[in-house]
Design a protein around this motif. Sequence first.
Motif, PDB file in Angstrom:
ATOM      1  N   ALA A  82       0.652  -1.085   0.113  1.00  0.00           N
ATOM      2  CA  ALA A  82       0.176  -0.069   0.001  1.00  0.00           C
ATOM      3  C   ALA A  82       0.840   1.082   0.133  1.00  0.00           C
ATOM      4  O   ALA A  82       2.074   1.347   0.532  1.00  0.00           O
ATOM      5  CB  ALA A  82      -0.930   0.096   1.259  1.00  0.00           C
TER       6      ALA A  82
ATOM      7  N   THR B 294       0.237   5.550   0.593  1.00  0.00           N
ATOM      8  CA  THR B 294      -0.821   6.965   0.519  1.00  0.00           C
ATOM      9  C   THR B 294      -0.161   8.161  -0.249  1.00  0.00           C
ATOM     10  O   THR B 294       1.074   8.449  -0.106  1.00  0.00           O
ATOM     11  CB  THR B 294      -0.855   7.122   2.072  1.00  0.00           C
TER      12      THR B 294
ATOM     13  N   TYR C 119      -2.840   5.695 -12.743  1.00  0.00           N
ATOM     14  CA  TYR C 119      -2.827   4.416 -11.982  1.00  0.00           C
ATOM     15  C   TYR C 119      -3.483   3.449 -12.809  1.00  0.00           C
ATOM     16  O   TYR C 119      -4.478   3.444 -13.676  1.00  0.00           O
ATOM     17  CB  TYR C 119      -3.593   4.527 -10.835  1.00  0.00           C
TER      18      TYR C 119
ATOM     19  N   PHE D 253      -8.459   1.397  -4.581  1.00  0.00           N
ATOM     20  CA  PHE D 253      -8.084   2.701  -3.677  1.00  0.00           C
ATOM     21  C   PHE D 253      -9.174   3.248  -3.087  1.00  0.00           C
ATOM     22  O   PHE D 253     -10.178   3.109  -3.230  1.00  0.00           O
ATOM     23  CB  PHE D 253      -7.361   3.695  -4.851  1.00  0.00           C
TER      24      PHE D 253
ATOM     25  N   PHE E 170      -5.211   9.617  -0.888  1.00  0.00           N
ATOM     26  CA  PHE E 170      -5.746   8.359  -1.609  1.00  0.00           C
ATOM     27  C   PHE E 170      -4.691   7.312  -0.845  1.00  0.00           C
ATOM     28  O   PHE E 170      -3.468   7.413  -0.915  1.00  0.00           O
ATOM     29  CB  PHE E 170      -5.589   8.345  -3.007  1.00  0.00           C
ATOM     30  N   ASP E 171      -5.545   6.057  -0.603  1.00  0.00           N
ATOM     31  CA  ASP E 171      -4.662   5.060  -0.352  1.00  0.00           C
ATOM     32  C   ASP E 171      -4.698   3.753  -1.304  1.00  0.00           C
ATOM     33  O   ASP E 171      -5.809   3.595  -1.661  1.00  0.00           O
ATOM     34  CB  ASP E 171      -5.439   4.335   1.110  1.00  0.00           C
ATOM     35  N   PHE E 172      -3.821   3.857  -2.140  1.00  0.00           N
ATOM     36  CA  PHE E 172      -3.680   2.556  -2.886  1.00  0.00           C
ATOM     37  C   PHE E 172      -2.972   1.274  -2.587  1.00  0.00           C
ATOM     38  O   PHE E 172      -2.410   1.122  -1.735  1.00  0.00           O
ATOM     39  CB  PHE E 172      -2.786   2.977  -4.378  1.00  0.00           C
TER      40      PHE E 172
ATOM     41  N   VAL F  37       1.017   2.786  -9.890  1.00  0.00           N
ATOM     42  CA  VAL F  37       0.658   4.187  -9.711  1.00  0.00           C
ATOM     43  C   VAL F  37       1.603   5.241  -9.968  1.00  0.00           C
ATOM     44  O   VAL F  37       2.814   5.122  -9.571  1.00  0.00           O
ATOM     45  CB  VAL F  37       0.014   4.472  -8.445  1.00  0.00           C
TER      46      VAL F  37
END
Length: 226
Positions: free
Chosen positions: A158, A160, A169, A175, A197-199, A205
């Motif tokens: 993950a 951020t 992305y 996300f 954003f949390d991917f 990304v």
Amino acid sequence: MQVQLRHNPSSTVARCFLAPGEPVRVESGAMVAHSAGIRLEAKAEGGLVAGLKRKVLAGESFYITTYTAPDNGGWVDVASVLPGDAFALPVTADRPYFINRGGWLASSHGVQIESKWGGMANLFGGEGGFGLRAHGQGDVVLGVFGAIDVFDLAAGDAVTIDTGHVVAYDLSMSFSMRRAVQGRSIQSMKSGEGFVFDFVGPGRVLLQTRNPGAFAGWVAGFAPGG
């Protein structure tokens, strides 16, 4: 199409080398120079409705210009409006990408570009909700403000990222959007960060090291009347 980056990372120009008769689609106004014999055709790619969606919803130009190389091949140079780097992003049939507003400069003829709803997270993150979906087979040339960072996340990894720094992305990625300080609006504002954003991987990304929206606000502070 082969892409060569020059003058990077602060003032990058992407040179798109074309085979004989090969076309490249370019964002309106992004062309810097091209070799002799290149043919130009500007039109609302996909028709009137598609052009309006690109202009009104995705923040891109109504027209897309196609540059086609002559019988001996040629090249087209493209660059972003803001100072910064560029990146040639490979797109495959099984790996489409979402591109945020202002990121797309050019793409090879095997790649289709269309307006795409990026979800409520993009909307409330201040990025307008809509962007572009790049799908097909080939390369997309992205322009960024500042330098570019690429995160290739393995499954479960993950990262951020501030909403204003996201460029593109993998559409297969999951996300979510949240306040920078979870559940605490005042603390988020004090930190100078609003939303992030949390991917979560797997996927790729891309981010830019400078925030165009923040820069626009800074410039506006020096304009007459604030």
